[in-house]
Design a protein around this motif. Structure first.
Motif, PDB file in Angstrom:
ATOM      1  N   PRO A  55      10.666 -15.892  59.567  1.00  0.00           N
ATOM      2  CA  PRO A  55      10.987 -17.133  58.844  1.00  0.00           C
ATOM      3  C   PRO A  55       9.784 -17.952  58.369  1.00  0.00           C
ATOM      4  CG  PRO A  55      11.373 -17.404  61.185  1.00  0.00           C
ATOM      5  CD  PRO A  55      11.049 -15.958  60.986  1.00  0.00           C
ATOM      6  N   ASN A  56       8.578 -17.552  58.759  1.00  0.00           N
ATOM      7  CA  ASN A  56       7.397 -18.318  58.358  1.00  0.00           C
ATOM      8  C   ASN A  56       6.563 -17.613  57.291  1.00  0.00           C
ATOM      9  OD1 ASN A  56       7.893 -20.502  60.138  1.00  0.00           O
ATOM     10  ND2 ASN A  56       7.018 -19.337  61.843  1.00  0.00           N
ATOM     11  N   ASN A  57       7.148 -16.631  56.634  1.00  0.00           N
ATOM     12  CA  ASN A  57       6.428 -15.905  55.586  1.00  0.00           C
ATOM     13  C   ASN A  57       6.740 -16.544  54.227  1.00  0.00           C
ATOM     14  OD1 ASN A  57       5.707 -13.911  53.545  1.00  0.00           O
ATOM     15  ND2 ASN A  57       5.441 -12.492  55.249  1.00  0.00           N
ATOM     16  N   HIS A  58       5.727 -17.176  53.638  1.00  0.00           N
ATOM     17  CA  HIS A  58       5.926 -17.920  52.382  1.00  0.00           C
ATOM     18  C   HIS A  58       6.306 -17.018  51.209  1.00  0.00           C
ATOM     19  CE1 HIS A  58       1.746 -16.535  52.268  1.00  0.00           C
ATOM     20  NE2 HIS A  58       1.829 -16.598  50.953  1.00  0.00           N
ATOM     21  N   VAL A  59       5.842 -15.754  51.240  1.00  0.00           N
ATOM     22  CA  VAL A  59       6.106 -14.840  50.125  1.00  0.00           C
ATOM     23  C   VAL A  59       7.602 -14.554  49.990  1.00  0.00           C
ATOM     24  CG1 VAL A  59       5.724 -12.506  49.219  1.00  0.00           C
ATOM     25  CG2 VAL A  59       3.832 -13.784  50.242  1.00  0.00           C
ATOM     26  N   TYR A  60       8.300 -14.435  51.127  1.00  0.00           N
ATOM     27  CA  TYR A  60       9.730 -14.145  51.080  1.00  0.00           C
ATOM     28  C   TYR A  60      10.500 -15.281  50.396  1.00  0.00           C
ATOM     29  CZ  TYR A  60       8.356 -10.739  54.673  1.00  0.00           C
ATOM     30  OH  TYR A  60       7.739  -9.727  55.373  1.00  0.00           O
ATOM     31  N   PHE A  61      10.092 -16.513  50.692  1.00  0.00           N
ATOM     32  CA  PHE A  61      10.748 -17.671  50.059  1.00  0.00           C
ATOM     33  C   PHE A  61      10.423 -17.713  48.561  1.00  0.00           C
ATOM     34  CE2 PHE A  61      11.008 -19.081  54.464  1.00  0.00           C
ATOM     35  CZ  PHE A  61      12.275 -19.645  54.510  1.00  0.00           C
ATOM     36  N   SER A  62       9.194 -17.369  48.221  1.00  0.00           N
ATOM     37  CA  SER A  62       8.810 -17.332  46.799  1.00  0.00           C
ATOM     38  C   SER A  62       9.631 -16.297  46.044  1.00  0.00           C
ATOM     39  CB  SER A  62       7.318 -17.001  46.675  1.00  0.00           C
ATOM     40  OG  SER A  62       6.954 -16.812  45.326  1.00  0.00           O
ATOM     41  N   ASN A  63       9.791 -15.118  46.638  1.00  0.00           N
ATOM     42  CA  ASN A  63      10.561 -14.053  45.990  1.00  0.00           C
ATOM     43  C   ASN A  63      12.039 -14.430  45.848  1.00  0.00           C
ATOM     44  OD1 ASN A  63       8.160 -12.703  46.047  1.00  0.00           O
ATOM     45  ND2 ASN A  63       8.837 -11.003  47.297  1.00  0.00           N
ATOM     46  N   ARG A  64      12.573 -15.065  46.894  1.00  0.00           N
ATOM     47  CA  ARG A  64      13.986 -15.455  46.807  1.00  0.00           C
ATOM     48  C   ARG A  64      14.166 -16.572  45.784  1.00  0.00           C
ATOM     49  NH1 ARG A  64      17.520 -17.166  52.079  1.00  0.00           N
ATOM     50  NH2 ARG A  64      16.399 -19.131  51.774  1.00  0.00           N
ATOM     51  N   ALA A  65      13.174 -17.468  45.682  1.00  0.00           N
ATOM     52  CA  ALA A  65      13.225 -18.536  44.674  1.00  0.00           C
ATOM     53  C   ALA A  65      13.290 -17.938  43.275  1.00  0.00           C
ATOM     54  CB  ALA A  65      12.003 -19.446  44.800  1.00  0.00           C
ATOM     55  N   ALA A  66      12.501 -16.885  43.042  1.00  0.00           N
ATOM     56  CA  ALA A  66      12.517 -16.207  41.733  1.00  0.00           C
ATOM     57  C   ALA A  66      13.876 -15.565  41.467  1.00  0.00           C
ATOM     58  CB  ALA A  66      11.410 -15.156  41.685  1.00  0.00           C
ATOM     59  N   SER A  67      14.462 -15.007  42.518  1.00  0.00           N
ATOM     60  CA  SER A  67      15.779 -14.367  42.374  1.00  0.00           C
ATOM     61  C   SER A  67      16.855 -15.390  42.057  1.00  0.00           C
ATOM     62  CB  SER A  67      16.131 -13.614  43.664  1.00  0.00           C
ATOM     63  OG  SER A  67      15.173 -12.617  43.941  1.00  0.00           O
ATOM     64  N   TYR A  68      16.831 -16.513  42.775  1.00  0.00           N
ATOM     65  CA  TYR A  68      17.792 -17.587  42.480  1.00  0.00           C
ATOM     66  C   TYR A  68      17.620 -18.078  41.040  1.00  0.00           C
ATOM     67  CZ  TYR A  68      19.599 -18.347  47.242  1.00  0.00           C
ATOM     68  OH  TYR A  68      20.236 -18.224  48.448  1.00  0.00           O
ATOM     69  N   GLY A  69      16.384 -18.203  40.611  1.00  0.00           N
ATOM     70  CA  GLY A  69      16.119 -18.653  39.248  1.00  0.00           C
ATOM     71  C   GLY A  69      16.653 -17.692  38.208  1.00  0.00           C
TER      72      GLY A  69
END
Length: 284
Positions: A55-69
């Motif tokens: 849960p502390n890996n910033h890249v995973y959140f960045s990738n999911r943000a791109a997917s949501y977008g």
């Protein structure tokens, strides 16, 4: 006995951590493949599984943000991008993701603030610079629409809004010009340091060449400069010192030239930003 138990627990925890990270990376890679295939819902599910493992890996959140977008879920995209920045404030792509979502949500002031923060991390980032131009352009269009509406309605209050936007763009232009001047000043300083390093290198090479002409068993007294002092030294010691100094100067020159290349790209980017922002300002 107690010591053995502690070691055993620690080893088990380490193994679990490594297993979670390995599984998280596998989920991320599968998510990347799904994203590349435009299976965005699947990508979101896989990145979510990766986040659960790590849960502390910033890249995973960045990738999911791109997917949501990619499926226009901009609120969720913005939320993930904010978490990405929180986990790693130096990760520039996080600012880009957040600004993208904010622009789509028509939060131009928020996007402007996010872009500025990102440019503080990487002043020459082309994606953020392009976003900044988009935001300023949208602000100008809104200001023109307000002015046009106010003119047709005979409302005298609206021009103040236009003035605020004009003031914002003017301030942005002034900031860019100051950054441009500062970068040029730094460029000139680095150029001077390169010239100095090259001069030192030539001096060392010439000195070494002259020493090599002397016989190995020469009885000539030799002195090595240390600051403002001169120290009586043997030929071998001086040659060793020159060899070390030449390596150091060569490395310094390489490092300075790399920095000069970076500053050249930064100057080019800043010059382009100034030109485009000036064009936006002149269309008002």
């Amino acid at each position: 006995g107690k010591g053995l138990k502690v070691v055993g627990v620690a080893t088990m925890t380490d193994t679990m951590d490594n297993t979670d990270k390995s599984l998280a990376e596998q989920k991320k890679e599968l998510g990347n493949k799904a994203f590349a295939s435009k299976n965005y819902e699947e990508a979101i599910a896989l990145y979510t599984e990766a986040i659960k493992c790590e849960p502390n890996n910033h890249v995973y959140f960045s990738n999911r943000a791109a997917s949501y977008g990619s499926i226009s879920k901009w609120d969720s995209s913005a939320s993930d991008a904010k978490k990405c920045i929180e986990l790693d404030p130096t990760f520039v792509k996080g600012y880009y993701r957040l600004a993208t979502a904010q622009i789509e949500l028509n939060d131009l002031d928020g996007a402007h603030s996010t872009i500025k923060q990102g440019l503080n991390v990487d002043p020459s980032n082309n994606q953020l610079s392009k976003q900044l131009r988009i935001v300023n352009g949208k602000k100008k269009e809104i200001a023109k629409a307000i002015a046009k509406k106010a003119k047709s309605a005979g409302n005298n209050a609206a021009p103040r809004s236009v003035g605020n936007v004009d003031s914002s763009v003017s301030q942005e232009l002034m900031d860019l010009q100051e950054q441009y001047i500062s970068t040029n000043r730094e460029y000139n300083t680095v150029t001077a340091h390169i010239t100095k390093a090259q001069r030192e290198q030539r001096t060392n090479e010439l000195t070494k060449s002259e020493l090599e002409k002397l016989p190995q068993e020469s009885s000539s007294k030799m002195y090595r400069s240390i600051g403002k002092m001169f120290l009586l030294s043997g030929r071998e010691a001086i040659m060793d010192h020159l060899g070390t100094a030449m390596k150091d100067e060569a490395k310094k020159e390489v490092d300075l030239k790399q920095k000069l290349d970076y500053l050249e790209r930064r100057i080019k980017s800043q010059r382009q930003n100034i030109q485009e922002l000036s064009a936006v300002s002149s269309r008002a």
